[in-house]
Design a protein around this motif. Structure first.
Motif, PDB file in Angstrom:
ATOM      1  N   ALA A 122       3.584  -1.183   3.803  1.00  0.00           N
ATOM      2  CA  ALA A 122       3.204   0.160   3.076  1.00  0.00           C
ATOM      3  C   ALA A 122       4.604   0.930   3.041  1.00  0.00           C
ATOM      4  O   ALA A 122       5.303   1.010   3.624  1.00  0.00           O
ATOM      5  CB  ALA A 122       2.123   1.032   4.096  1.00  0.00           C
ATOM      6  N   GLY A 123       4.298   1.937   2.166  1.00  0.00           N
ATOM      7  CA  GLY A 123       5.558   2.525   1.738  1.00  0.00           C
ATOM      8  C   GLY A 123       4.912   4.152   1.315  1.00  0.00           C
ATOM      9  O   GLY A 123       3.610   4.318   1.392  1.00  0.00           O
ATOM     10  N   LEU A 124       5.825   4.778   0.717  1.00  0.00           N
ATOM     11  CA  LEU A 124       5.729   6.128   0.623  1.00  0.00           C
ATOM     12  C   LEU A 124       6.294   6.329  -0.937  1.00  0.00           C
ATOM     13  O   LEU A 124       7.177   6.087  -1.423  1.00  0.00           O
ATOM     14  CB  LEU A 124       6.430   7.173   1.444  1.00  0.00           C
ATOM     15  N   ALA A 125       4.771   6.803  -1.783  1.00  0.00           N
ATOM     16  CA  ALA A 125       5.240   7.191  -3.272  1.00  0.00           C
ATOM     17  C   ALA A 125       5.089   8.664  -3.362  1.00  0.00           C
ATOM     18  O   ALA A 125       4.280   9.434  -2.984  1.00  0.00           O
ATOM     19  CB  ALA A 125       4.085   6.374  -3.982  1.00  0.00           C
TER      20      ALA A 125
ATOM     21  N   VAL B 152       7.816  -2.891  10.883  1.00  0.00           N
ATOM     22  CA  VAL B 152       6.842  -2.989   9.835  1.00  0.00           C
ATOM     23  C   VAL B 152       7.751  -3.118   8.528  1.00  0.00           C
ATOM     24  O   VAL B 152       6.897  -3.236   7.646  1.00  0.00           O
ATOM     25  CB  VAL B 152       5.691  -1.805   9.645  1.00  0.00           C
ATOM     26  N   ALA B 153       9.023  -3.181   8.638  1.00  0.00           N
ATOM     27  CA  ALA B 153       9.891  -3.501   7.370  1.00  0.00           C
ATOM     28  C   ALA B 153       9.551  -4.927   7.029  1.00  0.00           C
ATOM     29  O   ALA B 153       9.828  -5.832   7.724  1.00  0.00           O
ATOM     30  CB  ALA B 153      11.413  -2.962   7.488  1.00  0.00           C
ATOM     31  N   VAL B 154       9.678  -4.873   5.655  1.00  0.00           N
ATOM     32  CA  VAL B 154       9.254  -6.431   5.066  1.00  0.00           C
ATOM     33  C   VAL B 154      10.499  -7.140   4.957  1.00  0.00           C
ATOM     34  O   VAL B 154      10.377  -8.277   4.946  1.00  0.00           O
ATOM     35  CB  VAL B 154       8.581  -6.381   3.673  1.00  0.00           C
ATOM     36  N   ASP B 155      11.795  -6.519   5.077  1.00  0.00           N
ATOM     37  CA  ASP B 155      13.013  -7.244   5.212  1.00  0.00           C
ATOM     38  C   ASP B 155      13.496  -7.314   6.676  1.00  0.00           C
ATOM     39  O   ASP B 155      14.847  -7.431   6.616  1.00  0.00           O
ATOM     40  CB  ASP B 155      14.014  -6.353   4.205  1.00  0.00           C
TER      41      ASP B 155
ATOM     42  N   ARG C 153       0.806  -1.314   0.146  1.00  0.00           N
ATOM     43  CA  ARG C 153       0.038   0.114   0.097  1.00  0.00           C
ATOM     44  C   ARG C 153       0.885   1.405   0.034  1.00  0.00           C
ATOM     45  O   ARG C 153       1.866   1.156   0.865  1.00  0.00           O
ATOM     46  CB  ARG C 153      -0.991   0.039   1.219  1.00  0.00           C
ATOM     47  N   TRP C 154       0.792   2.278  -1.108  1.00  0.00           N
ATOM     48  CA  TRP C 154       1.563   3.192  -1.038  1.00  0.00           C
ATOM     49  C   TRP C 154       0.594   4.494  -0.700  1.00  0.00           C
ATOM     50  O   TRP C 154      -0.116   4.841  -1.461  1.00  0.00           O
ATOM     51  CB  TRP C 154       2.033   3.240  -2.426  1.00  0.00           C
ATOM     52  N   VAL C 155       1.292   5.388   0.155  1.00  0.00           N
ATOM     53  CA  VAL C 155       0.811   6.520   0.565  1.00  0.00           C
ATOM     54  C   VAL C 155       1.330   7.385  -0.416  1.00  0.00           C
ATOM     55  O   VAL C 155       2.512   7.604  -0.769  1.00  0.00           O
ATOM     56  CB  VAL C 155       1.135   6.917   1.911  1.00  0.00           C
ATOM     57  N   CYS C 156       0.456   8.236  -1.039  1.00  0.00           N
ATOM     58  CA  CYS C 156       0.911   9.216  -2.320  1.00  0.00           C
ATOM     59  C   CYS C 156       1.066  10.614  -1.681  1.00  0.00           C
ATOM     60  O   CYS C 156       0.075  11.134  -0.811  1.00  0.00           O
ATOM     61  CB  CYS C 156      -0.167   9.307  -3.232  1.00  0.00           C
TER      62      CYS C 156
ATOM     63  N   PHE D 131       9.518   5.063  -1.960  1.00  0.00           N
ATOM     64  CA  PHE D 131      10.240   4.726  -0.628  1.00  0.00           C
ATOM     65  C   PHE D 131       9.677   3.499  -0.027  1.00  0.00           C
ATOM     66  O   PHE D 131       8.655   3.497   0.650  1.00  0.00           O
ATOM     67  CB  PHE D 131      10.252   5.945   0.525  1.00  0.00           C
ATOM     68  N   PRO D 132      10.072   2.253  -0.453  1.00  0.00           N
ATOM     69  CA  PRO D 132       9.465   0.971   0.125  1.00  0.00           C
ATOM     70  C   PRO D 132       9.641   0.720   1.365  1.00  0.00           C
ATOM     71  O   PRO D 132      10.256   1.446   2.346  1.00  0.00           O
ATOM     72  CB  PRO D 132      10.196   0.022  -0.849  1.00  0.00           C
ATOM     73  N   PRO D 133       8.843  -0.238   1.907  1.00  0.00           N
ATOM     74  CA  PRO D 133       8.660  -0.552   3.198  1.00  0.00           C
ATOM     75  C   PRO D 133       9.821  -1.597   3.766  1.00  0.00           C
ATOM     76  O   PRO D 133       9.701  -2.690   4.147  1.00  0.00           O
ATOM     77  CB  PRO D 133       7.260  -1.267   3.309  1.00  0.00           C
TER      78      PRO D 133
END
Length: 141
Positions: free
Chosen positions: A99-102, A125-128, A52-55, A114-116
């Protein structure tokens, strides 16, 4: 007359040209006030690739390009002005999914995601985060 670019837009341009420093880019994103469109009091986001990208947008010109295609027609688009750090440190973790930031997604040559991942969003909450922890253990720590 064209509006001068914000510091974040400059860092994005450097990164896209292959001359930027990724850490400086993330730091500038965190310090920047970004404009996040809202609809009925909820921040605009989109899902793509399981994220999910917050725009968000670096300035009103970039937001206006987005509003031309996604806005409420003849009404102005509502938006919140938020620090990038608040978006990635507070809002993204509260979404309950990766979720990340677009940033500046309506600018063909100026968008940045800016990925999660660790170093951008909180480790929890980081996927990595699990992979990063495993790497750390693999070095004899």
């Amino acid at each position: 007359m064209e509006q001068p670019r914000t510091a974040l837009a400059e860092r994005i341009a450097e990164q896209r040209a292959g001359t930027g420093d990724p850490r400086a880019l993330v730091g500038e994103m965190r310090r920047s006030v970004l404009l996040v469109p809202s609809v009925d009091g909820r921040l605009w986001s989109a899902r793509s690739g399981g994220v999910r990208w917050v725009c968000a947008f670096t300035d009103e010109t970039a937001l206006a390009r987005f509003a031309l295609h996604h806005g409420p027609g003849d009404r102005p688009m509502d938006y919140a002005a938020l620090l990038g750090a608040r978006i990635v440190d507070e809002i993204v973790p509260g979404l309950g999914e990766p979720a990340g930031l677009a940033v500046d997604i309506a600018s063909e040559d100026g968008s940045m995601f800016f990925p999660p991942v660790t170093g951008i969003v909180p480790d929890g909450v980081a996927v990595d985060a699990d992979a990063t922890a495993e790497e750390g253990r693999g070095r004899g720590r």
